[in-house]
Design an enzyme around this catalytic site. Structure first.
Site, PDB file in Angstrom:
ATOM      1  N   ALA A   1     -24.517  -6.068 -33.924  1.00 21.47           N
ATOM      2  CA  ALA A   1     -24.433  -4.607 -33.919  1.00 21.47           C
ATOM      3  C   ALA A   1     -25.141  -4.041 -32.693  1.00 21.47           C
ATOM      4  O   ALA A   1     -26.260  -4.414 -32.383  1.00 21.47           O
ATOM      5  CB  ALA A   1     -25.069  -4.039 -35.185  1.00 21.47           C
ATOM      6  N   ASP A   2     -24.464  -3.128 -31.993  1.00 15.08           N
ATOM      7  CA  ASP A   2     -25.125  -2.443 -30.882  1.00 15.08           C
ATOM      8  C   ASP A   2     -25.881  -1.237 -31.429  1.00 15.08           C
ATOM      9  O   ASP A   2     -25.835  -0.949 -32.628  1.00 15.08           O
ATOM     10  CB  ASP A   2     -24.119  -2.046 -29.797  1.00 15.08           C
ATOM     11  CG  ASP A   2     -23.046  -1.074 -30.285  1.00 15.08           C
ATOM     12  OD1 ASP A   2     -23.223  -0.448 -31.353  1.00 15.08           O
ATOM     13  OD2 ASP A   2     -22.021  -0.934 -29.594  1.00 15.08           O
ATOM     14  N   SER A   3     -26.581  -0.533 -30.560  1.00 10.72           N
ATOM     15  CA  SER A   3     -27.432   0.567 -31.025  1.00 10.72           C
ATOM     16  C   SER A   3     -26.623   1.678 -31.696  1.00 10.72           C
ATOM     17  O   SER A   3     -27.076   2.275 -32.674  1.00 10.72           O
ATOM     18  CB  SER A   3     -28.263   1.126 -29.877  1.00 10.72           C
ATOM     19  OG  SER A   3     -27.445   1.540 -28.811  1.00 10.72           O
TER      20      SER A   3
ATOM     21  N   ALA B   1     -23.818   1.323 -33.406  1.00 15.29           N
ATOM     22  CA  ALA B   1     -23.430   0.831 -34.737  1.00 15.29           C
ATOM     23  C   ALA B   1     -24.605   0.928 -35.705  1.00 15.29           C
ATOM     24  O   ALA B   1     -24.425   1.275 -36.874  1.00 15.29           O
ATOM     25  CB  ALA B   1     -22.929  -0.612 -34.636  1.00 15.29           C
TER      26      ALA B   1
END
Length: 74
Positions: free
Chosen positions: A32-34, A36
């Site tokens: 997960a990126d920031s 998400a």
């Protein structure tokens, strides 16, 4: 509580069939990126009727950290 959080994570991050544990890291284990993670936190806030201050978001790096935050703030 943990099961409900995992269910939300699977739905939000499209991770059906992926094993998620209390120790799973959003970035390292779940990809997960920031953005998400922010979306996920917003869903958690809605589901559990809590508010996560922006200053706390960076501390919530694992599934267990979110569960503990919910338990502490309900």
């Amino acid at each position: 509580m943990l099961e409900k959080v995992i269910e939300i994570i699977k739905e939000q991050l499209n991770l059906e069939g992926v094993e998620i544990t209390e120790d799973s890291s959003f970035k390292d284990d779940l990809g997960a990126d920031s953005l998400a993670v922010i979306d996920l936190i917003m869903c958690i806030e809605d589901e559990f009727k809590i508010e996560v201050p922006d200053s706390e978001v960076e501390n919530l790096k694992t599934v267990g950290a979110i569960v503990q935050f919910i338990e502490d703030h309900q």
